[in-house]
Structures are given as C-alpha cells and as structure tokens.
Scaffold this active site. Structure first.
Site, mmCIF file in Angstrom:
data_model
loop_
_atom_site.group_PDB
_atom_site.id
_atom_site.type_symbol
_atom_site.label_atom_id
_atom_site.label_comp_id
_atom_site.label_asym_id
_atom_site.label_seq_id
_atom_site.Cartn_x
_atom_site.Cartn_y
_atom_site.Cartn_z
ATOM 1 N N ARG A 1 0.833 -1.202 0.000
ATOM 2 C CA ARG A 1 0.000 0.000 0.000
ATOM 3 C C ARG A 1 0.872 1.259 0.000
ATOM 4 O O ARG A 1 1.857 1.332 0.730
ATOM 5 C CB ARG A 1 -0.924 0.005 1.215
ATOM 6 C CG ARG A 1 -1.982 -1.086 1.177
ATOM 7 C CD ARG A 1 -2.847 -1.072 2.408
ATOM 8 N NE ARG A 1 -2.097 -1.408 3.611
ATOM 9 C CZ ARG A 1 -2.633 -1.488 4.829
ATOM 10 N NH1 ARG A 1 -3.926 -1.222 5.003
ATOM 11 N NH2 ARG A 1 -1.890 -1.811 5.872
ATOM 12 N N ASP B 1 1.011 5.592 0.388
ATOM 13 C CA ASP B 1 0.322 6.672 1.086
ATOM 14 C C ASP B 1 -0.195 7.723 0.112
ATOM 15 O O ASP B 1 0.146 7.733 -1.072
ATOM 16 C CB ASP B 1 1.278 7.340 2.078
ATOM 17 C CG ASP B 1 1.711 6.402 3.190
ATOM 18 O OD1 ASP B 1 0.915 5.523 3.567
ATOM 19 O OD2 ASP B 1 2.846 6.552 3.684
ATOM 20 N N TYR C 1 11.699 1.156 -3.522
ATOM 21 C CA TYR C 1 11.265 2.551 -3.598
ATOM 22 C C TYR C 1 12.427 3.422 -4.053
ATOM 23 O O TYR C 1 13.590 3.120 -3.793
ATOM 24 C CB TYR C 1 10.799 3.061 -2.233
ATOM 25 C CG TYR C 1 9.414 2.635 -1.822
ATOM 26 C CD1 TYR C 1 8.305 3.425 -2.142
ATOM 27 C CD2 TYR C 1 9.203 1.462 -1.116
ATOM 28 C CE1 TYR C 1 7.020 3.050 -1.748
ATOM 29 C CE2 TYR C 1 7.921 1.071 -0.727
ATOM 30 C CZ TYR C 1 6.848 1.865 -1.043
ATOM 31 O OH TYR C 1 5.582 1.496 -0.659
ATOM 32 N N ARG D 1 10.130 7.473 3.969
ATOM 33 C CA ARG D 1 10.122 8.933 4.121
ATOM 34 C C ARG D 1 10.767 9.366 5.434
ATOM 35 O O ARG D 1 11.406 10.428 5.494
ATOM 36 C CB ARG D 1 8.691 9.445 4.008
ATOM 37 C CG ARG D 1 8.117 9.326 2.603
ATOM 38 C CD ARG D 1 6.614 9.495 2.584
ATOM 39 N NE ARG D 1 6.225 10.784 3.147
ATOM 40 C CZ ARG D 1 4.977 11.079 3.503
ATOM 41 N NH1 ARG D 1 4.006 10.164 3.390
ATOM 42 N NH2 ARG D 1 4.696 12.266 3.984
#
Length: 262
Positions: A54, A56, A114, A201
C-alpha cells in the site's frame, strides 16, 4: 481465473492506494477504489484486488503489482485495455498476465523497492515538480550514502515508523539502500522485504539532516539502536517517493521488471 496486473499511477491528489469509506458512502479517490470500479465494469461483476504494498497519499507507483479473481471470460489484453479506458489519466494498467491460483501479489513478493528523488538547487522546480522533493541547501550525497549503510540487514526500525503504523512488529530486512547524485538530483534507492508505514520517508528525513551537515554520519546508527521515533528527523514529503515495484520468484511467470534473477 486469477490475474496479476502491473499498475502505474501518479499519486498527486489521490488518497493513496487503499480503498477508504464504506459501501454506500461517498468514495474518496484512491487507486484501489478506481481500479476496482474499472475492473468490475469490464467483468460486469464485482472485483476485489490485493496489492503488493500500500502507498500513502501523494505517493506514486511505477509498477504496483495487483492480483484479482474473476469468472469473466476476458483475455489479458481485454482486462488491460478495458480497465485503462475506464481509469483517469493518472492511472493505467501496464500489463496483465494469468497466474496460479495460489499467487498473491502481497505474500508471494520477496522484496519491494522505492526511489525518493530530491531536486537539490537554490530554486524550486517547475517541470516534474510533482515527482520531486526540493532541498535548497547543498547536500552531501556521499555522506548520506555512508550513513545509510548502518540500516542494511534485518533490524528493528521503530525509530523510522509512524505512530499510526499498524504492523505487529518493527523488524524488517533492508536489503539495499543507496544514495546517489545525478547533477542537481539526489536519489535514495531502497529495497527491503517489506516496509513500515512512512518508513522510507522517515529514513530520508533523517538522512537529509546528515546531508546538510546538521548531524554526523554516525547519528543514523544511533537512531536505529535507540528505537525512538521522536529523536529522528522529520517525515520527508510524499511527492518525491515512487514505489518502483515488488520482486517475485521466477516461477510466478511475471514480467522481468518484477522478477528476481534466476
């Protein structure tokens, strides 16, 4: 029949992947909600999807992998083109392949990747700004890379998880992290077996303090050992983050971009 999809999306203005709200209530724009509506239209029956990881609100995906089941007699090309024609411009289905009935986009994945991209110059970006974070102060990408290597391995990442994270534990196997500079751009590439909520992040937010000279390189290892989120750096903005995609064993029969080397 079970199918796997490769889905690309621009997360700008969307509320992330996961469907929000209850049936019968006004839908919030999420990728899952829009994709399921498109697939259900093609199937002429309700379709539920499961994704690899998932994302954000505001986060993008180059190749999110999704699986779904359907009794509808459709060719993979029909699913791909039919769904994409019913999706907004910010979302498309790049490929569709039939898979074994025990394949899971989530549980069959062995790794997830990522990339976080930063424009590092005095002036803010005009072109491509929705895919970039902007830092005006000079960044030492080499120092960030050296500091980040303390995170490699199976670790407790409590210092880099949000307080809203619902994972039962904070241990993750971070397989690779690299910080590199390409002219005015600094990229942070991360691969792990799985990620915690806001983990990438939060890592980037702490590495930025090292890159700006506000913290020594050893600080990242200290944060990791301390397991205290309140001592780490701020959460980096979502726009610079792209879910590159998961990786699966060769036997799953998926395209090379999401398949581990044989």
């Amino acid at each position: 029949m079970r199918y796997a999809l490769g889905v690309e999306y621009d997360g700008t203005g969307l509320f992330g992947w996961q469907r929000l709200g209850k049936p019968g209530t006004e839908a919030v724009p999420t990728v899952q909600q829009m994709l399921e509506e498109a697939l259900s239209s093609v199937a002429d029956a309700p379709v539920d999807t499961v994704c690899a990881g998932r994302t954000d609100a505001g986060v993008h995906a180059r190749c999110q992998v999704v699986h779904f089941d359907s009794d509808a007699a459709r060719e993979p090309r029909g699913w791909m083109l039919g769904a994409t024609s019913r999706l907004p411009q910010a979302v498309c289905v790049r490929w569709c392949v039939p898979v074994a009935e025990d394949f899971s986009a989530r549980f069959s994945a062995r790794a997830r990747r990522y990339r976080y991209s930063i424009l590092n110059r005095p002036m803010r970006p005009a072109l491509g700004r929705q895919y970039l974070s902007w830092v005006r102060q000079p960044l030492d990408a080499e120092a960030m890379h050296r500091a980040a290597q303390a995170l490699v391995g199976e670790r407790d990442f409590s210092a880099f998880r949000t307080v809203h994270c619902q994972a039962p534990h904070a241990r993750r196997d971070l397989q690779r992290i690299a910080v590199s500079r390409d002219g005015e751009y600094v990229h942070v590439d991360v691969q792990a077996n799985a990620f915690l909520h806001h983990m990438v992040r939060n890592i980037v937010g702490s590495l930025l303090l090292v890159g700006q000279g506000g913290q020594p390189g050893s600080w990242i290892a200290e944060l990791l050992a301390g397991r205290d989120r309140t001592l780490a750096g701020p959460t980096a903005p979502p726009g610079g983050l792209v879910f590159v995609g998961p990786l699966y064993p060769p036997g799953c029969g998926l395209p090379p971009e999401v398949t581990l080397p044989g």
